[in-house]
Design a protein around this motif. Structure first.
Motif, short mmCIF file in Angstrom:
data_model
loop_
_atom_site.label_atom_id
_atom_site.label_comp_id
_atom_site.label_asym_id
_atom_site.label_seq_id
_atom_site.Cartn_x
_atom_site.Cartn_y
_atom_site.Cartn_z
N THR A 27 0.83 -1.21 0.00
CA THR A 27 0.00 0.00 0.00
C THR A 27 0.86 1.26 0.00
O THR A 27 0.60 2.22 -0.73
N SER A 28 1.90 1.25 0.83
CA SER A 28 2.81 2.39 0.88
C SER A 28 3.51 2.60 -0.45
O SER A 28 3.64 3.72 -0.95
N TYR A 29 3.93 1.49 -1.05
CA TYR A 29 4.63 1.56 -2.34
C TYR A 29 3.71 2.11 -3.43
O TYR A 29 4.11 2.96 -4.23
N LYS A 30 2.45 1.65 -3.43
CA LYS A 30 1.50 2.05 -4.47
C LYS A 30 1.32 3.56 -4.53
O LYS A 30 1.20 4.15 -5.61
N PHE A 31 1.32 4.20 -3.37
CA PHE A 31 1.10 5.64 -3.33
C PHE A 31 2.39 6.45 -3.44
O PHE A 31 2.37 7.67 -3.35
N ARG A 32 3.52 5.76 -3.62
CA ARG A 32 4.79 6.46 -3.83
C ARG A 32 5.29 6.34 -5.27
O ARG A 32 6.20 7.06 -5.66
N VAL A 33 4.71 5.43 -6.04
CA VAL A 33 5.18 5.22 -7.41
C VAL A 33 4.96 6.50 -8.23
O VAL A 33 3.84 7.01 -8.30
N PRO A 34 6.00 7.04 -8.86
CA PRO A 34 5.84 8.24 -9.67
C PRO A 34 4.87 8.02 -10.83
O PRO A 34 4.76 6.92 -11.37
N VAL A 35 4.17 9.09 -11.18
CA VAL A 35 3.20 9.05 -12.28
C VAL A 35 3.64 10.03 -13.35
O VAL A 35 4.08 11.15 -13.05
N THR A 36 3.57 9.62 -14.61
CA THR A 36 3.88 10.55 -15.71
C THR A 36 2.81 10.42 -16.79
O THR A 36 2.11 9.41 -16.89
N GLY A 37 2.69 11.46 -17.58
CA GLY A 37 1.70 11.48 -18.65
C GLY A 37 1.89 12.72 -19.48
O GLY A 37 3.00 13.23 -19.60
N ALA A 38 0.79 13.23 -20.05
CA ALA A 38 0.92 14.38 -20.94
C ALA A 38 -0.30 15.29 -20.89
O ALA A 38 -1.43 14.84 -20.67
N ILE A 39 -0.03 16.57 -21.08
CA ILE A 39 -1.08 17.56 -21.29
C ILE A 39 -1.07 17.85 -22.78
O ILE A 39 -0.14 18.49 -23.29
N ILE A 40 -2.05 17.36 -23.49
CA ILE A 40 -2.12 17.51 -24.95
C ILE A 40 -2.97 18.74 -25.28
O ILE A 40 -4.14 18.82 -24.90
N LEU A 41 -2.36 19.70 -25.99
CA LEU A 41 -3.04 20.93 -26.37
C LEU A 41 -3.32 20.95 -27.86
O LEU A 41 -2.54 20.42 -28.65
N ASP A 42 -4.42 21.59 -28.24
CA ASP A 42 -4.73 21.72 -29.66
C ASP A 42 -3.86 22.81 -30.27
O ASP A 42 -2.99 23.38 -29.61
N GLU A 43 -4.07 23.11 -31.55
CA GLU A 43 -3.20 24.06 -32.25
C GLU A 43 -3.33 25.49 -31.74
O GLU A 43 -2.40 26.28 -31.87
N SER A 44 -4.46 25.82 -31.15
CA SER A 44 -4.65 27.18 -30.65
C SER A 44 -4.30 27.31 -29.17
O SER A 44 -4.33 28.41 -28.62
N TYR A 45 -3.98 26.18 -28.53
CA TYR A 45 -3.67 26.13 -27.09
C TYR A 45 -4.87 26.52 -26.22
O TYR A 45 -4.71 26.84 -25.05
#
Length: 251
Positions: A27-45
């Motif tokens: 449980t402790s490990y699960k909430f410490r694992v780093p998370v990564t992803g993306a903020i995808i913006l359209d052409e006009s932002y």
């Protein structure tokens, strides 16, 4: 449940006496694992891409997920975004263009992927993880506060969106889009429009396979020819891990 699993597996039986400690560590490990992803913006932002979870009452969030052991941040982001949206951001991702926050003991890093065309086809590659993908106007995602889970001005339930909005708007201010802002009604009409959505079955459940949708088009028919399902077979790792986590959480 957990005890039964340990008892039924010869390799785990020696650790039955330590189940409580193992569960606490997990449980402790699960909430410490780093998370990564993306903020995808359209052409006009002006708009960003959000995904909605599978379960009833799920919230919207940026596509993201937990890192695997020894996985690079940007590699994880590419993998998770591809799994949740079917879109490969590897050619658009810039290593130094990201926003990072720490929530509790968990580090969350989202890379900014700007200039994605609004007619891009999106569809998740994993099953029963994402129920909907949609463009959303940034000015409609203003949260009531900086909570991890909040509500936008349009009533949407947002998860881990609010903590990134201030930094994202600062980034946009210093990186103006290469095309004029779309302030016409057609641009606003596209905001909040699903570019992919799972259809309900007659029994109220979700289908296991869904074709990507283009704005203004009909769903594409899937190829169900002989051998197709076998050629495309792969273990649904995400669902397996989620089921294991749910089993631990239930006990």
């Amino acid at each position: 449940m957990i005890s039964a699993v340990f008892k039924s597996c010869a390799a785990l039986r020696p650790y039955i006496a330590h189940i409580d400690d193992i569960y606490k560590d997990f449980t402790s490990y699960k909430f410490r694992v780093p998370v990564t992803g993306a903020i995808i913006l359209d052409e006009s932002y002006e708009r960003c891409l959000l995904v909605k979870g599978w379960k009833a009452g799920a919230s919207w969030s940026f596509p993201r997920g937990k890192k695997s052991k020894d996985e690079e941040d940007h590699t994880c982001a590419v993998r998770e975004v591809l799994e949740e949206t079917g879109f490969d951001v590897s050619k658009l991702l810039k290593i130094d263009e990201y926003i990072e926050v720490v929530i509790g003991q968990q580090r969350v890093r989202l890379y900014i992927i700007a200039g994605v065309k609004e007619d891009t086809v999106f569809a998740p590659l994993t099953k029963k993880e994402i129920s909907e993908i949609s463009w959303h106007r940034l000015d409609e995602l203003q949260p009531a506060g900086d909570d991890i889970t909040s509500r936008g001005v349009n009533g949407l339930k947002l998860y881990m969106v609010a903590p990134f909005l201030t930094s994202l708007k600062a980034w946009i201010a210093s990186h103006p889009p290469s095309i004029p802002l779309k302030l016409d009604s057609s641009s606003k009409a596209l905001a909040g429009t699903s570019v992919w959505k799972a259809k309900n079955n007659a029994d109220g459940g979700m289908p296991s396979d869904n074709a990507p949708l283009r704005l203004g088009s009909e769903p594409q028919k899937s190829d169900n020819g002989p051998g197709k399902s076998f050629r495309n077979f792969k273990f649904d790792t995400a669902s397996i891990l989620q089921a294991m986590e749910a089993a631990f959480a239930a006990n």
